[in-house]
Design a protein around this motif. Sequence first.
Motif, PDB file in Angstrom:
ATOM      1  N   VAL A 109       0.705  -1.103   0.058  1.00 61.28           N
ATOM      2  CA  VAL A 109       0.098  -0.079   0.011  1.00 61.28           C
ATOM      3  C   VAL A 109       0.789   1.211   0.019  1.00 61.28           C
ATOM      4  O   VAL A 109       0.445   2.044  -0.867  1.00 61.28           O
ATOM      5  CB  VAL A 109      -0.856  -0.061   1.326  1.00 61.28           C
ATOM      6  N   ILE A 110       1.960   1.174   0.662  1.00 60.48           N
ATOM      7  CA  ILE A 110       2.591   2.455   1.152  1.00 60.48           C
ATOM      8  C   ILE A 110       3.611   2.686  -0.118  1.00 60.48           C
ATOM      9  O   ILE A 110       3.491   3.679  -0.701  1.00 60.48           O
ATOM     10  CB  ILE A 110       3.650   2.235   2.173  1.00 60.48           C
ATOM     11  N   GLU A 119      -2.021  -8.550  -5.467  1.00 62.76           N
ATOM     12  CA  GLU A 119      -3.311  -8.118  -6.414  1.00 62.76           C
ATOM     13  C   GLU A 119      -4.481  -7.520  -5.771  1.00 62.76           C
ATOM     14  O   GLU A 119      -5.417  -7.381  -6.317  1.00 62.76           O
ATOM     15  CB  GLU A 119      -3.979  -9.728  -7.120  1.00 62.76           C
ATOM     16  N   LEU A 120      -4.346  -7.692  -4.248  1.00 60.91           N
ATOM     17  CA  LEU A 120      -5.278  -7.243  -3.626  1.00 60.91           C
ATOM     18  C   LEU A 120      -5.731  -5.712  -3.934  1.00 60.91           C
ATOM     19  O   LEU A 120      -6.897  -5.245  -4.189  1.00 60.91           O
ATOM     20  CB  LEU A 120      -5.024  -6.993  -2.190  1.00 60.91           C
ATOM     21  N   MET A 121      -4.475  -4.845  -4.069  1.00 60.68           N
ATOM     22  CA  MET A 121      -4.818  -3.483  -4.467  1.00 60.68           C
ATOM     23  C   MET A 121      -5.408  -3.024  -5.752  1.00 60.68           C
ATOM     24  O   MET A 121      -5.911  -2.112  -5.946  1.00 60.68           O
ATOM     25  CB  MET A 121      -3.564  -2.712  -4.433  1.00 60.68           C
ATOM     26  N   ALA A 122      -5.752  -4.142  -6.413  1.00 58.97           N
ATOM     27  CA  ALA A 122      -6.336  -4.020  -7.828  1.00 58.97           C
ATOM     28  C   ALA A 122      -7.335  -3.117  -7.785  1.00 58.97           C
ATOM     29  O   ALA A 122      -7.806  -2.259  -8.892  1.00 58.97           O
ATOM     30  CB  ALA A 122      -6.510  -5.196  -8.571  1.00 58.97           C
ATOM     31  N   HIS A 123      -8.465  -3.303  -6.775  1.00 57.80           N
ATOM     32  CA  HIS A 123      -9.503  -2.524  -6.803  1.00 57.80           C
ATOM     33  C   HIS A 123      -9.646  -2.011  -5.254  1.00 57.80           C
ATOM     34  O   HIS A 123     -10.586  -2.252  -4.438  1.00 57.80           O
ATOM     35  CB  HIS A 123     -10.633  -3.615  -7.112  1.00 57.80           C
ATOM     36  N   THR A 125     -10.089   1.642  -4.021  1.00 52.85           N
ATOM     37  CA  THR A 125     -10.195   2.835  -4.356  1.00 52.85           C
ATOM     38  C   THR A 125     -10.197   3.707  -2.672  1.00 52.85           C
ATOM     39  O   THR A 125      -9.979   5.045  -2.815  1.00 52.85           O
ATOM     40  CB  THR A 125     -11.310   3.485  -4.856  1.00 52.85           C
ATOM     41  N   THR A 126     -10.375   2.936  -1.960  1.00 55.69           N
ATOM     42  CA  THR A 126     -10.814   3.589  -0.606  1.00 55.69           C
ATOM     43  C   THR A 126      -9.469   3.808   0.101  1.00 55.69           C
ATOM     44  O   THR A 126      -8.673   4.299  -0.591  1.00 55.69           O
ATOM     45  CB  THR A 126     -11.504   2.394   0.310  1.00 55.69           C
ATOM     46  N   ARG A 127      -9.795   4.042   1.369  1.00 49.80           N
ATOM     47  CA  ARG A 127      -8.502   4.788   2.139  1.00 49.80           C
ATOM     48  C   ARG A 127      -7.212   3.988   1.950  1.00 49.80           C
ATOM     49  O   ARG A 127      -6.455   3.665   3.084  1.00 49.80           O
ATOM     50  CB  ARG A 127      -8.725   4.464   3.734  1.00 49.80           C
ATOM     51  N   SER A 128      -6.638   3.547   0.721  1.00 49.08           N
ATOM     52  CA  SER A 128      -5.361   3.165   0.645  1.00 49.08           C
ATOM     53  C   SER A 128      -4.576   3.975   0.002  1.00 49.08           C
ATOM     54  O   SER A 128      -3.314   4.274   0.205  1.00 49.08           O
ATOM     55  CB  SER A 128      -5.505   1.823  -0.224  1.00 49.08           C
ATOM     56  N   GLU A 129      -5.247   4.832  -1.271  1.00 49.84           N
ATOM     57  CA  GLU A 129      -4.415   5.708  -1.814  1.00 49.84           C
ATOM     58  C   GLU A 129      -4.116   6.916  -1.104  1.00 49.84           C
ATOM     59  O   GLU A 129      -2.962   7.505  -1.099  1.00 49.84           O
ATOM     60  CB  GLU A 129      -5.231   6.200  -3.105  1.00 49.84           C
TER      61      GLU A 129
END
Lengths: 198, 198
Positions: A109-110, A119-123, A125-129
């Motif tokens: 994430v960082i 591949e988790l991050m693929a979708h 949009t929430t509190r990760s970006e």
Amino acid sequence: MTRYTESIRASLRDRVLDAAYGLVADAGWGGLRMAHVAERAGVSRQTCYTEFGSKDALGQALVMREVDRFLDGIREVLDGHGSDLRAGVTAGVEFTLRTAADNELLKAVITSQRGGDGELMAHLTTRSEPLLDTATAMLGAYAAHAWPEVDEYSRELAVECVVRLTVSNIVQPVASPEATAERIARIVTRVALLAEPE
Amino acid sequence: MTRYTESIRASLRDRVLDAAYGLVADAGWGGLRMAHVAERAGVSRQTCYTEFGSKDALGQALVMREVDRFLDGIREVLDGHGSDLRAGVTAGVEFTLRTAADNELLKAVITSQRGGDGELMAHLTTRSEPLLDTATAMLGAYAAHAWPEVDEYSRELAVECVVRLTVSNIVQPVASPEATAERIARIVTRVALLAEPE
DNA sequence: CGCTTGACACTATTAGAGATTTTGTCTAGT
DNA sequence: ACTAGACAAAATCTCTAATAGTGTCAAGCG
């Protein structure tokens, strides 16, 4: 819903999330099976679905929890060093480097890493970006409080340095977290404390 | 082999490499076909093989050429600014940011990006990894020459800053190359010029 | 020579059909 | 409030056949 039920549910969510975290670490998001999560959490598969709705939703909840924990950790470290910004920065950077080192998920994430096992991050949009933005803001506020005598522009420069150099050292480490944190703090101190030359 | 033949061959290599570069940019390394390279270069497929040996070897030659050109560019930019390190850094960083912006291949090499369309890098142990090290060394030498009065430790710190912040801004840009280069040069000047406080 | 052309075996990539898992939902039971 | 079992729909794996691409050869041309 009573207070009691709430806390029960919270601990249940946590157990499931813990199980998911471990399994993702082992096999990656793609290799994660809801059945395994349920089993490891000592819960029925159905409960996972009623609690989270879907596998994707569980994934979101998982990274949200990790992100929140990380941010709380940063806050705590910073608060624990009062007005000594240099010490705060050192501790915060070291905390971040260590976290990234032994938490593959947060590291992904960082560093905004896409593809790979995450591949988790693929979708997400929430509190990760906004993670880095939030961390930057927190550090900025802390700096404003700890170094009121430094002009705002210099503080901005310094904060940007901390964040970018830290991420850089996560991606490409050259020394231990301690040594690196120390080095970054030193750099940042110089950036903040020197008035514009020429 | 005469001088003349050499230059003919060199221009042939260059034509083939140019063709390959364009096609990689269009379709990625995976989508590249030797037949297309030959066709676009106005050369027979066989010639490509006699000249480079294999598709992989052609890939290596391609990234080696790009890396060398980039390094030459940096050298030239730095040399063009004599002893004004600040101006040299600004120009060098801007050159790097622009290059990365419109040369996907070099961007991938510089950021050590794996996977994605740049599957090219999957097997390049050669002069691609040491790129940043070489650039760092060049900048270090330049700094030693342009700022002899700054102690070595401070110079090291400053050089590391330039490299890491530049890469960081390639990965996650927030402003134009000019503005970013200016900002980085400013930061670096502060790092180099401030004696250790406390 | 240095290059092209066409032919070739061998390998890697692609496409599709079918089997197998997994997801997500429902219902009955505790 | 949760478990357990059953289930349709969707995704993932597996295997096969067809296709396309790589790498090499020998013949021919200027």
